[in-house]
Design a protein around this motif. Sequence first.
Motif, PDB file in Angstrom:
ATOM      1  N   LEU A  38       0.825  -1.216   0.000  1.00  0.00           N
ATOM      2  CA  LEU A  38       0.000   0.000   0.000  1.00  0.00           C
ATOM      3  C   LEU A  38       0.857   1.263   0.000  1.00  0.00           C
ATOM      4  CD1 LEU A  38      -2.673  -1.314   2.524  1.00  0.00           C
ATOM      5  CD2 LEU A  38      -2.892  -1.159   0.031  1.00  0.00           C
ATOM      6  N   GLY A  39       2.118   1.088  -0.395  1.00  0.00           N
ATOM      7  CA  GLY A  39       3.063   2.212  -0.389  1.00  0.00           C
ATOM      8  C   GLY A  39       2.653   3.374  -1.270  1.00  0.00           C
ATOM      9  N   ALA A  40       1.867   3.087  -2.291  1.00  0.00           N
ATOM     10  CA  ALA A  40       1.490   4.156  -3.220  1.00  0.00           C
ATOM     11  C   ALA A  40       0.199   4.856  -2.829  1.00  0.00           C
ATOM     12  CB  ALA A  40       1.364   3.596  -4.642  1.00  0.00           C
ATOM     13  N   ILE A  41      -0.437   4.438  -1.745  1.00  0.00           N
ATOM     14  CA  ILE A  41      -1.722   5.040  -1.361  1.00  0.00           C
ATOM     15  C   ILE A  41      -1.815   5.354   0.135  1.00  0.00           C
ATOM     16  CG2 ILE A  41      -2.855   2.767  -1.072  1.00  0.00           C
ATOM     17  CD1 ILE A  41      -5.422   4.040  -2.190  1.00  0.00           C
ATOM     18  N   GLY A  42      -0.962   4.717   0.925  1.00  0.00           N
ATOM     19  CA  GLY A  42      -1.065   4.818   2.380  1.00  0.00           C
ATOM     20  C   GLY A  42      -0.964   6.229   2.933  1.00  0.00           C
ATOM     21  N   LYS A  43      -0.022   7.006   2.384  1.00  0.00           N
ATOM     22  CA  LYS A  43       0.153   8.370   2.893  1.00  0.00           C
ATOM     23  C   LYS A  43      -1.084   9.212   2.610  1.00  0.00           C
ATOM     24  CE  LYS A  43       4.678   8.507   1.509  1.00  0.00           C
ATOM     25  NZ  LYS A  43       5.733   9.209   0.802  1.00  0.00           N
ATOM     26  N   GLY A  44      -1.623   9.052   1.419  1.00  0.00           N
ATOM     27  CA  GLY A  44      -2.837   9.789   1.077  1.00  0.00           C
ATOM     28  C   GLY A  44      -3.991   9.406   1.997  1.00  0.00           C
ATOM     29  N   GLY A 103      -5.627  10.805  -4.928  1.00  0.00           N
ATOM     30  CA  GLY A 103      -4.513  11.529  -5.531  1.00  0.00           C
ATOM     31  C   GLY A 103      -3.230  10.720  -5.456  1.00  0.00           C
ATOM     32  N   ASP A 104      -2.991  10.110  -4.300  1.00  0.00           N
ATOM     33  CA  ASP A 104      -1.776   9.315  -4.113  1.00  0.00           C
ATOM     34  C   ASP A 104      -1.774   8.118  -5.077  1.00  0.00           C
ATOM     35  OD1 ASP A 104       0.570   8.352  -3.103  1.00  0.00           O
ATOM     36  OD2 ASP A 104      -0.130   8.103  -1.041  1.00  0.00           O
ATOM     37  N   ALA A 105      -2.877   7.394  -5.117  1.00  0.00           N
ATOM     38  CA  ALA A 105      -2.957   6.214  -5.996  1.00  0.00           C
ATOM     39  C   ALA A 105      -2.874   6.621  -7.471  1.00  0.00           C
ATOM     40  CB  ALA A 105      -4.262   5.456  -5.744  1.00  0.00           C
TER      41      ALA A 105
END
Length: 328
Positions: free
Chosen positions: A155-161, A271-273
């Motif tokens: 989930l590295g590409a969406i977790g922060k968002g 946005g993150d994804a």
Amino acid sequence: ISQMKKDPENLPVTKTFLKFDTVITIKLFGDKDADKHLQEIDQLLDRIDGQINMYNMQSVINQVNASAGKKAVTVPDETFRLVKKSMEYAHDTEGAFNPAIGALVKLWGIGNGGEHPPAEHLIEQAKSLSQYSDIELNENKSSIKLVKSGMSIDLGAIGKGYAADLIADYLRGEKVESALIDLGGSSITTIGSKPGGADWHIGIQEPDQLRGEDIGTIPLKNNTISTSGVYERYFVFDGIRYHHILDSKTGVPTRNGILSVTIIGGTAAAGDALTTAAIVKGLKEGISYLEKKTDTEGIFITEDKKIYITSGLHGKFKLTNPNYTLAT
Ligand code: ADP
Ligand code: MG
Ligand code: MG
């Protein structure tokens, strides 16, 4: 992304957290309960970290990954919702954003000790273990099953968002009127406007100069902006730069001339994804994908120092860096 101008008239209460493998900065303006809110955010971040951080061996997502090919794992509601959302973005982007990409990410080890491209047969094997259709969700049981052993959710590409959205939801629920939520500079969410009603001006980072200059600015009010770039984590082998965003259809890092994508609007998780997905899709497909969405705009920066923006940003994006040109 970076924040522009400081405003000495309205000093916020600012707190920096080192969590989630990143630097998180929260600025609360005119908030009488700032201390309480920052404490709650601290706890929220720990809770989410314990659920979705794949570098935290105890995390829920790592328990799901450890049971790959064996059994379904019941997970907290927040974890389930994030994985479910991730599956929606995977479908919507036709796999350009792929939450099942863990096996490929581990194989390449970019930013994690990887130094050369893996052998072709290992790439093929990891590709077959990176199919999001092999993630099974059971809504009633709030459980997740990875069908094949060796698979893992990343989930590295969406977790922060997602974390940014939870923080923003919390602060809005507390009736905070003016705040800035910054996760590692790559995901910024603003609540309301600056004290006094002016827009925030968010700088878009120059891809070549890590954490250096901006290429331009964008006004933002009660909105979110996310950037993903191929310049932060990579290794060089035989003169080729292999970076941390992979195309799971080919099993290798993208090489399509894009340096970064910024998305404005929607949720921070989207946005993150979608920045990650847009890098995989490439310039032409990425732009037309974003043009179809009514609530999202995008900024693409290419290796030849051109900037491409979606139609909703004309007149809003301000180019400030003479080394770049705005493509039309
Ligand atoms: P950042 O690390 O700056 O937040 P991204 O949001 O683009 O950048 O996330 C990149 C991370 O997402 C990679 O390190 C990897 O763990 C994972 N990843 C790489 N390629 C993909 C992809 N095509 N789809 C989903 N996740 C990916
Ligand atoms: Mg991303
Ligand atoms: Mg990201």
